[in-house]
Structure formats: structure tokens, C-alpha cells
Write a protein that holds these residues in place. Structure first.
Motif, PDB file in Angstrom:
ATOM      1  N   ARG A   6       0.658  -1.657  -0.142  1.00  0.00           N
ATOM      2  CA  ARG A   6      -0.138   0.147  -0.216  1.00  0.00           C
ATOM      3  C   ARG A   6       1.061   1.325   0.091  1.00  0.00           C
ATOM      4  NH1 ARG A   6      -3.527   1.873   4.795  1.00  0.00           N
ATOM      5  NH2 ARG A   6      -3.069   4.435   4.341  1.00  0.00           N
ATOM      6  N   ASN A  17      -4.922   6.550  -3.568  1.00  0.00           N
ATOM      7  CA  ASN A  17      -4.261   5.171  -3.216  1.00  0.00           C
ATOM      8  C   ASN A  17      -3.458   3.853  -4.034  1.00  0.00           C
ATOM      9  OD1 ASN A  17      -4.561   6.721  -0.429  1.00  0.00           O
ATOM     10  ND2 ASN A  17      -6.795   6.521  -0.984  1.00  0.00           N
ATOM     11  N   GLY A  24      -7.119   3.581  -5.945  1.00  0.00           N
ATOM     12  CA  GLY A  24      -7.555   3.888  -5.501  1.00  0.00           C
ATOM     13  C   GLY A  24      -7.821   5.557  -5.114  1.00  0.00           C
ATOM     14  N   SER A  26      -9.287   9.621  -3.070  1.00  0.00           N
ATOM     15  CA  SER A  26      -9.949  10.501  -2.317  1.00  0.00           C
ATOM     16  C   SER A  26      -9.300  12.021  -2.391  1.00  0.00           C
ATOM     17  CB  SER A  26      -9.865  10.012  -0.747  1.00  0.00           C
ATOM     18  OG  SER A  26      -8.299  10.083  -0.508  1.00  0.00           O
ATOM     19  N   THR A  35     -14.238   9.205  -1.286  1.00  0.00           N
ATOM     20  CA  THR A  35     -12.813   8.195  -1.321  1.00  0.00           C
ATOM     21  C   THR A  35     -13.722   7.125  -1.759  1.00  0.00           C
ATOM     22  OG1 THR A  35     -11.533   7.948   1.221  1.00  0.00           O
ATOM     23  CG2 THR A  35     -11.419   6.282  -0.543  1.00  0.00           C
ATOM     24  N   LYS A  36     -13.342   6.951  -2.959  1.00  0.00           N
ATOM     25  CA  LYS A  36     -13.427   5.485  -4.440  1.00  0.00           C
ATOM     26  C   LYS A  36     -12.382   4.564  -4.163  1.00  0.00           C
ATOM     27  CE  LYS A  36     -14.894   3.643  -9.142  1.00  0.00           C
ATOM     28  NZ  LYS A  36     -15.049   4.131  -9.812  1.00  0.00           N
ATOM     29  N   THR A  37     -12.658   2.937  -3.221  1.00  0.00           N
ATOM     30  CA  THR A  37     -11.526   2.815  -3.101  1.00  0.00           C
ATOM     31  C   THR A  37     -11.646   1.556  -4.949  1.00  0.00           C
ATOM     32  OG1 THR A  37     -13.150   0.747  -3.046  1.00  0.00           O
ATOM     33  CG2 THR A  37     -12.504   2.106  -0.957  1.00  0.00           C
ATOM     34  N   THR A  57     -21.442   4.285   3.288  1.00  0.00           N
ATOM     35  CA  THR A  57     -21.158   3.871   2.444  1.00  0.00           C
ATOM     36  C   THR A  57     -22.056   4.642   0.847  1.00  0.00           C
ATOM     37  OG1 THR A  57     -19.537   1.691   2.836  1.00  0.00           O
ATOM     38  CG2 THR A  57     -20.482   1.899   0.326  1.00  0.00           C
TER      39      THR A  57
END
Length: 65
Positions: A6, A17, A24, A26, A35-37, A57
Motif C-alpha cells: 500500500r 492510493n 483508489g 480520495s 473516497t473511491k476504493t 458507503t
């Protein structure tokens, strides 16, 4: 337990990220963040002083994987 990876890079209020599962991103600050993972989930986070926080979520990508 296996090994993972990570890495997070900050560009002002934007954060990228990188992980074994994908990329992802954020946007926000300590108090408010969207955030979008890597797996497609979108999350809204609100952090208040004293350790209080709220997370919701907004959407998930359940068709993937």
C-alpha cells in the motif's frame, strides 16, 4: 497471512492510493473526505474532535470480482 502493498501519495486535498488490489483515490481533509476504493466502493467520512467519526458507503460495485 500474506504480504500486501500500500502506498499513498498526497497532492493537496487529493490523495492517490496504490495497493495490490488496484488504484483508489480520495478528496478532502481530516474532517471530511470522499473516497473511491480500488474495488469501486464510494465512501463518505466525517471526523469530529474527540475521536467521534461517521462513515457511510455511498455505492458499491458488487458486480466486480
Amino acid at each position: 497471512m500474506g504480504w500486501g502493498y500500500r502506498k499513498s501519495m498526497k497532492f493537496g486535498p487529493f490523495r492517490l492510493n496504490l495497493s495490490r488490489g488496484g488504484v483508489g483515490h480520495s478528496w478532502g481533509n481530516r474532517a471530511f473526505r470522499v473516497t473511491k476504493t480500488a474495488d469501486g466502493r464510494r465512501t463518505l467520512s466525517v471526523n469530529l474532535p474527540g475521536g467521534f467519526h461517521w462513515r457511510k458507503t455511498l455505492s458499491s460495485n458488487s458486480g466486480r470480482r
